[in-house]
Structure formats: structure tokens, C-alpha cells
Enzyme design. Sequence first.
Site, PDB file in Angstrom:
ATOM      1  N   ASP A 164      -7.004  -1.401  -4.623  1.00  0.00           N
ATOM      2  CA  ASP A 164      -8.070  -1.019  -3.693  1.00  0.00           C
ATOM      3  C   ASP A 164      -8.988   0.030  -4.319  1.00  0.00           C
ATOM      4  O   ASP A 164     -10.213  -0.024  -4.156  1.00  0.00           O
ATOM      5  CB  ASP A 164      -7.484  -0.460  -2.396  1.00  0.00           C
ATOM      6  N   ASP A 170       0.857  -1.185   0.000  1.00  0.00           N
ATOM      7  CA  ASP A 170       0.000   0.000   0.000  1.00  0.00           C
ATOM      8  C   ASP A 170       0.894   1.236   0.000  1.00  0.00           C
ATOM      9  O   ASP A 170       2.006   1.202   0.536  1.00  0.00           O
ATOM     10  CB  ASP A 170      -0.897   0.016   1.242  1.00  0.00           C
TER      11      ASP A 170
END
Length: 149
Positions: free
Chosen positions: A127, A111
Site C-alpha cells: 500500500d 495489513d
Amino acid sequence: MWYYLIAAVIIALDQFTKYLIVKYMELGESIPLIADVFHLTSHRNMGAAFGILQNRRWFFIAITAVVVIGIVISLIRLGKKQPRASLALSFVLGGAVGNFIDRAMSGQVVDFLDFTLIHFPIFNVADMAITIGVGILLLDVFLDGKKNR
């Protein structure tokens, strides 16, 4: 066929951006793009959205495999008959596979998109694609519901 191309582009963009983060940033490093608003922050997530269910690698791999198979079957059935729903599923498919690759290869998801202003959980391109896909799917359900009244 276009729906699979959309998913493939999302997967490629997701994996390329994650590659750049892993290659050029140290874990935990944060680069402000807009000071105190938006940073690139190298982070690893061993769970699901918002860090829930940490260290459940095989659970997520199995669930993702089932979801991907379900989406492919749905795309085959829906195809051109329901283009908005198919577009939504292509986004979810691309995002699911993007994060699946991370989990299968390293047991964690890379991330890096960090909205520091609102203290939102750090996320990635996959995401975003899943969220956009779910949003389009909800819009589709809403619009179809209005049409069928």
C-alpha cells in the site's frame, strides 16, 4: 530494466514483512512500537483500500491483472524517455503485485502498519509503494505541466 528490479524489491519486502506478521503474530494482536502512536497490528483486509468492496476477491484479481499488464506496457513504452513516470509506475507495479499475491493465495491482504494516533486504516508495504508511486506520478504531471507552459 531497473524499474522491474525496483518492483521486485518492493514485492520481496512486502511479502517478507507479511510472512513475518502471519508467522509471529496472532490475528488482531497489536504490538506498540511507539505507545498510542504507531503499532504493528495483525489485520486482514478482504476488500480494497480502507476496507471498501469487501469479499470481491475475483474482481480485485481481474482488475489487478489488467492494471499490471497496463503498467508493464507503459514501462516498455516510457522506459528511459520518462524516468520519473517510470519510477512511479515501478512502485505501483510492486505494490499491486504484492497485494495481488495475497489475494490470489488466500483471498485477503495482510495489513499491519497501524498509526493509532490518527486512527488511520491499517496498511502494508505494498500500500505504501502504491501511494508513493501515485505521489511521484502526480509530481511528474505537475512538473511537466509547469515545464510546458
